[in-house]
Design a protein around this motif. Structure first.
Motif, PDB file in Angstrom:
ATOM      1  N   LEU A 199       3.336   4.829   0.417  1.00 28.09           N
ATOM      2  CA  LEU A 199       2.481   3.656   1.543  1.00 28.09           C
ATOM      3  C   LEU A 199       1.701   4.950   2.020  1.00 28.09           C
ATOM      4  O   LEU A 199       1.367   4.182   2.793  1.00 28.09           O
ATOM      5  CB  LEU A 199       3.229   2.263   2.176  1.00 28.09           C
ATOM      6  CG  LEU A 199       3.370   1.413   0.895  1.00 28.09           C
ATOM      7  CD1 LEU A 199       4.267   0.838   1.436  1.00 28.09           C
ATOM      8  CD2 LEU A 199       2.455   1.137   0.522  1.00 28.09           C
ATOM      9  N   LEU A 256      -2.127   6.194   3.241  1.00 26.59           N
ATOM     10  CA  LEU A 256      -2.289   5.754   5.197  1.00 26.59           C
ATOM     11  C   LEU A 256      -2.973   6.957   5.954  1.00 26.59           C
ATOM     12  O   LEU A 256      -3.573   7.142   6.145  1.00 26.59           O
ATOM     13  CB  LEU A 256      -0.959   4.986   6.128  1.00 26.59           C
ATOM     14  CG  LEU A 256      -1.321   4.796   8.075  1.00 26.59           C
ATOM     15  CD1 LEU A 256      -1.887   3.076   7.108  1.00 26.59           C
ATOM     16  CD2 LEU A 256      -0.147   4.173   8.379  1.00 26.59           C
ATOM     17  N   THR A 263      -2.537  -1.537   3.869  1.00 23.08           N
ATOM     18  CA  THR A 263      -1.258  -0.635   3.523  1.00 23.08           C
ATOM     19  C   THR A 263      -0.016  -0.976   4.546  1.00 23.08           C
ATOM     20  O   THR A 263       1.376  -0.743   4.341  1.00 23.08           O
ATOM     21  CB  THR A 263      -1.628   0.640   4.619  1.00 23.08           C
ATOM     22  OG1 THR A 263      -2.420   1.084   3.139  1.00 23.08           O
ATOM     23  CG2 THR A 263      -0.601   2.231   3.429  1.00 23.08           C
ATOM     24  N   ARG A 271      -6.374   0.682   5.637  1.00 34.00           N
ATOM     25  CA  ARG A 271      -5.594   1.049   6.407  1.00 34.00           C
ATOM     26  C   ARG A 271      -4.254  -0.494   6.980  1.00 34.00           C
ATOM     27  O   ARG A 271      -3.100  -0.295   6.898  1.00 34.00           O
ATOM     28  CB  ARG A 271      -5.607   1.565   7.825  1.00 34.00           C
ATOM     29  CG  ARG A 271      -5.756   2.920   7.611  1.00 34.00           C
ATOM     30  CD  ARG A 271      -6.153   4.236   9.026  1.00 34.00           C
ATOM     31  NE  ARG A 271      -7.683   3.093   9.302  1.00 34.00           N
ATOM     32  CZ  ARG A 271      -8.124   3.713  10.428  1.00 34.00           C
ATOM     33  NH1 ARG A 271      -7.380   3.386  11.211  1.00 34.00           N
ATOM     34  NH2 ARG A 271      -8.880   3.423  11.315  1.00 34.00           N
ATOM     35  N   ASN A 277      -1.163   3.193  -2.066  1.00 33.28           N
ATOM     36  CA  ASN A 277      -0.861   2.099  -1.587  1.00 33.28           C
ATOM     37  C   ASN A 277      -0.150   0.789  -2.744  1.00 33.28           C
ATOM     38  O   ASN A 277       1.317   0.597  -2.888  1.00 33.28           O
ATOM     39  CB  ASN A 277      -1.521   0.961  -1.101  1.00 33.28           C
ATOM     40  CG  ASN A 277      -1.425  -0.213  -0.100  1.00 33.28           C
ATOM     41  OD1 ASN A 277      -0.831  -0.876  -0.293  1.00 33.28           O
ATOM     42  ND2 ASN A 277      -2.275  -0.493   0.847  1.00 33.28           N
TER      43      ASN A 277
END
Length: 930
Positions: free
Chosen positions: A573, A577, A595, A592, A540
């Protein structure tokens, strides 16, 4: 006191090492004897029997042809007394044929025929001898000999550890005399300490200390182990090497496994037994006085340390001797976890030094068994890795990331050497520490990518002499592969992107080790959850890094590079995830959500770049921009749903809602400035703009009270809220002031009311010290709204009221003018519009000192509108003679005259013009009729 281990014949001995039993007959049992204030551990070979009627009884065989003596009775009585046996069974026989049995209570043994003695006198003698020993046997690790020559009444105590000193003859030959008792005493110390740390009932063969051991027992075990190591430090015997290295391991485990609360801290450490022993004699006078004697001369033991006690004086009464105050009991542990880890490393270094070259002897190909020296070395290096991991965690908490990375590197080198010694074997706990070290290394690279300074690099490259032997041993066992990815992960780097990629490599290495960690299902899931969470976080962060880097480049000049960075950001990203999703835990919902929010920000950044290109080309709002904004909205909405409720993470929730509000605000601005009239009607465009602005306010307004006034986000969200209300007010103003025949009177009235409401809200949210320019524009537009209503109004009184409201709005500009600085206008623009070039900024700086013919645009417009409103007030007031005092014609004329005089001086610098406008407004305000 000795406990058998699980070692079996034909198998390699376990670790810590269990020394072979001594050749002489073992004691049947160990007893703890308390006599007065003295407690001692004794070994006894007395057989003890028992039955329902006689739970504990000792048995003695006596030849009836030999009479019993005082010494025999004394021996029977002391054995029963020490072992707490209440009865004695005497079996009398002739040539092995039993004649009779006789039961005697222990307290009656001193009264047996031909064996009478005084128990009180014997106990007094024993107490005095033991008190003498307690007072003088004070040097830990020393071996003492209590001796009385035949026919003498003086008992002498010799410190035979002094035999370790070099004799004159040995010095000439260059050798050292060895203490013949050192090895036996050292093994005894080790056996007792090992059994104290792993008492009966603890897990068999465990290398960890038992949790049932008390602090006092730990202190004594530490003392015994330290003295064991000292006594065996020069021995090269294989058993001594194994005992010494195992003792060092137990010491290290004791330091790392115990908290400071298990002992009483003391500044005094264990005394140094290597100093030369003093030769002393102690003679007791009849009155119990104490005198120092001189060294003995002559005889083979004349040079030994000795103290003496007169046997004749032992019967004078119980004598006590205080403990030598120069040798206090040492404390177990220090309070600092860093110091405990350092002490553990020192013990491990001693253990590796004891092993010496035996650690590097190659394994025999004929057998699959691991040599004991390799097993010892593997456990010592494993424990060293755990100690370094402890140091790394402590440094991480204090922000010393460079030093923490150096310790983590040492830990991983030790773990690697440990596995090399053990043949890539290891228990679940050992492999878990190895995994956690790679995770720690990844965490540190991630932290260093955010904030790194010169001190971090200095700390990393600083060589610590204490660590050199350990690192050298581990490196010699497993030489590093040059230019390998694993070696690169163990060094520091100043580049942010490189540090993040090294963090990723570390987490991947940890995940490779995870299947080998033999832990319970709950433990394994917890370890994997944490590891995947950290791994997802660094992906991330890397995706965010690529997104920020792309935003700093000029898309028109470096289009290919920018789009490549966008693709990298999107891929990173999404990888993060996937890891958060694989963790499958409610605790990862925030990760989450974060992200998805970053993905939404990435799409918004892409849309902003395309919007700037479309603006430069003068085109309307494009379908490409629309697609990016819709995708951004989709990601933000998903992030919002994952977080579920703002109370879960209030700070992140506030940030997320502000980002979503900014996205709606930016979309509305682009639709308003470049309406897609080729696809939508003006009414549809206006509806979409108003819907986006209202959604923006729905996201932002609840966060206004949640943000701290000192936070840098405070003026930003206030600007967003004020701007959204201002744009809504402008839209309603446009409808309210229009002359379209399709608008009913009711709709016009509603539009005016809404425009005024949103203007007032915007004025409430704008901060004068940050948004002076926006406030000036807002108040000018608000004044225009009242002016246009006055022109459309019916009746002089209503017109005057509306014009006074317009004048009041203009006079409110005084506060904003105090903070208005045109040369810094670019600082208050939205994020998407902060694209001024260096030349434009420099031009703005020079404009403050350069006189302009027209002056500052907003200041000039403000004075123009002020004159216009006052002129309308005068002309409207002249139409009606019966005006109230508050709106008298004379007052209007005076204000108009003052405004004319103030507006005539519009030359000079921009700052002078702003100051002139402030003075003009203050003058007019002072002339307002009461």
């Amino acid at each position: 006191m000795e406990r058998e281990t699980e070692d079996q014949p034909g198998k390699s001995p376990g670790f810590p090492y269990t020394p072979p039993p001594p050749n002489q007959r073992r004691f049947y049992h160990d007893v703890q004897w308390d006599i007065a204030d003295i407690r001692m551990l004794l070994g006894s070979d007395l057989p003890i029997f028992g039955s329902d009627s006689h739970p504990a009884i000792s048995l003695r065989l006596r030849d009836m042809r030999r009479p019993i003596t005082v010494l025999t009775g004394l021996d029977y009585w002391l054995d029963n007394l020490m072992c707490n046996v209440p009865e004695l069974a005497m079996c009398f026989h002739l040539d092995g044929i039993v004649q009779r049995y006789e039961m005697v209570k222990t307290e009656d043994i001193p009264n047996l025929e031909n064996s009478e003695f005084s128990p009180k006198e014997v106990l007094e003698v024993a107490q005095n001898i033991l008190a003498f020993l307690k007072a003088n046997c004070t040097r830990e690790g020393h071996t003492y000999w209590l001796f009385r020559q035949r026919g003498e009444e003086v008992v002498k105590l010799y410190d035979i550890t002094s035999l370790m000193e070099t004799s004159s003859r040995d010095e000439e030959e260059g050798g050292k005399a060895q203490n013949p008792f050192a090895r036996s005493v050292a093994v005894l110390f080790y056996r007792v300490a090992r059994n104290m740390l792993n008492p009966p009932g603890s897990s068999s063969g465990s290398n960890r200390l038992s949790s049932a051991v008390t602090g006092e027992e730990l202190s004594m075990a530490k003392l015994l182990l330290e003295n064991c190591v000292r006594l065996l430090r020069d021995s090269r015997h294989s058993d001594d090497i194994n005992v010494g290295s195992s003792a060092c391991y137990l010491l290290a485990d004791l330091y790392l496994s115990r908290s400071p609360s298990d002992s009483t801290p003391s500044p005094d450490g264990p005394p140094d037994i290597r100093g030369r022993s003093r030769d002393r004699k102690l003679s007791l006078n009849s009155d119990g006085g104490e005198t120092e004697g001189r060294e003995g001369v002559g005889g083979p033991l004349s040079y030994l340390d000795s103290k003496s006690l007169s046997v004749r004086d032992l019967r004078d009464g119980h004598l006590t001797f205080p403990r030598d105050p120069t040798h206090p009991l040492p404390s177990l542990l220090v309070t600092s976890s860093t110091d405990r880890a350092r002490l553990a490393l020192q013990s491990i270094a001693k253990g590796l030094d004891i092993l010496g070259e035996s650690l590097f002897v190659p394994r025999s190909p004929a057998t699959s068994e691991t040599p004991l020296a390799h097993t010892c070395g593997s456990h010592l290096l494993q424990k060293a890795g755990s100690a370094y991991l402890c140091l790394a965690r402590t440094c991480t908490k204090t922000g010393k990331h460079g030093r923490a990375l150096r310790y983590t590197r040492c830990a991983l080198l030790c773990f690697r050497g440990s596995r090399e010694c053990a043949g890539d074997g290891g228990s679940g706990g050992e492999l878990l520490d190895h995994l956690l070290s790679w995770q720690q290394c990844g965490d540190l690279h991630c932290l260093l990518s955010r904030v790194s300074c010169s001190s971090d690099f200095e700390d990393f490259w600083l060589e610590n002499p204490e660590d050199t032997p350990l690192v050298a041993t581990a490196t010699r066992l497993h030489p590093p592969e040059p230019d390998s990815k694993e070696e690169a992960c163990l060094t520091i780097h100043s580049n942010r992107e490189t540090s993040l990629w090294r963090s990723i490599d570390c987490y991947e290495k940890a995940l490779q080790l995870a299947p080998s960690v033999r832990l319970s299902e709950a433990q394994s899931s917890g370890v994997l959850l944490t590891l995947r969470t950290h791994f997802g976080s660094v992906w991330n962060e890397l995706g965010t890094h690529y997104m920020v880097t792309a935003s700093s480049l000029d898309y028109a000049k470096e289009r290919g590079k920018v789009e490549k960075l966008w693709n990298c950001s999107h891929a990173c990203l999404n990888r993060g995830l996937d890891l958060f999703t694989a963790a499958d835990s409610t605790s990862t919902s925030v990760n989450r959500s974060s992200t998805y929010a970053n993905l939404g920000c990435l799409m918004r950044a892409c849309a902003s770049v395309h919007s700037r290109l479309a603006e430069a080309q003068g085109s309307e709002f494009t379908s490409e921009e629309k697609a990016y904004y819709e995708k951004s909205l989709e990601y933000y909405t998903t992030a919002q749903q994952l977080l579920r409720h703002e109370r879960v993470e209030p700070e992140f929730w506030s940030s997320l809602m502000c980002d979503l509000g900014l996205m709606y605000n930016t979309l509305a601005r682009h639709l308003l400035d470049r309406p897609p009239l080729s696809k939508l009607t003006p009414v549809e465009v206006e509806r979409k703009v108003m819907d986006s602005l209202l959604r923006s306010l729905h996201c932002i307004e609840p966060q206004l009270s949640a943000v701290d006034i000192n936070s840098p986000r405070f003026p930003v969200i206030h600007q967003l809220a004020g701007e959204s209300h201002y744009r809504l007010g402008c839209l309603y103003q446009k409808t309210a002031c229009g002359r379209s025949s399709s608008c009913s009177a009711q709709k016009l009235k509603h539009s005016r009311s809404q425009a005024e409401k949103h203007f007032n809200k915007a004025f409430q949210y704008y901060l004068p010290e940050h948004h002076a320019k926006e406030i000036l524009r807002l108040l000018l537009d608000k004044s225009t709204l009242f002016e246009l209503q006055a022109q459309q109004g019916q009746g002089v009184r209503l017109q005057l009221k509306l014009l006074e409201s317009a004048l009041s709005s203009l006079l409110q500009c005084q506060t904003a003018l105090c903070h208005y600085q045109p040369c810094h206008e670019h600082e208050t623009q939205p994020v998407e519009s902060q694209q001024e070039t260096k030349e434009e900024v420099e031009e703005g700086r020079r404009s403050e000192e350069r006189p302009e013919s027209g002056g500052d645009a907003l200041t000039s417009l403000l004075l123009t509108r002020l004159l216009a409103v006052l002129k309308q007030l005068v002309s409207t007031a002249m139409k009606k003679s019966d005006l109230p005092k508050s709106s008298s014609l004379a007052g209007y004329k005076a204000m108009y005259a003052a405004a004319l005089r103030g507006s005539q001086s519009r030359s000079g610098t921009v700052s002078e013009q702003i100051q002139g406008a402030r003075v003009c407004l203050e003058t007019v305000t002072g002339l307002w009729p009461d």
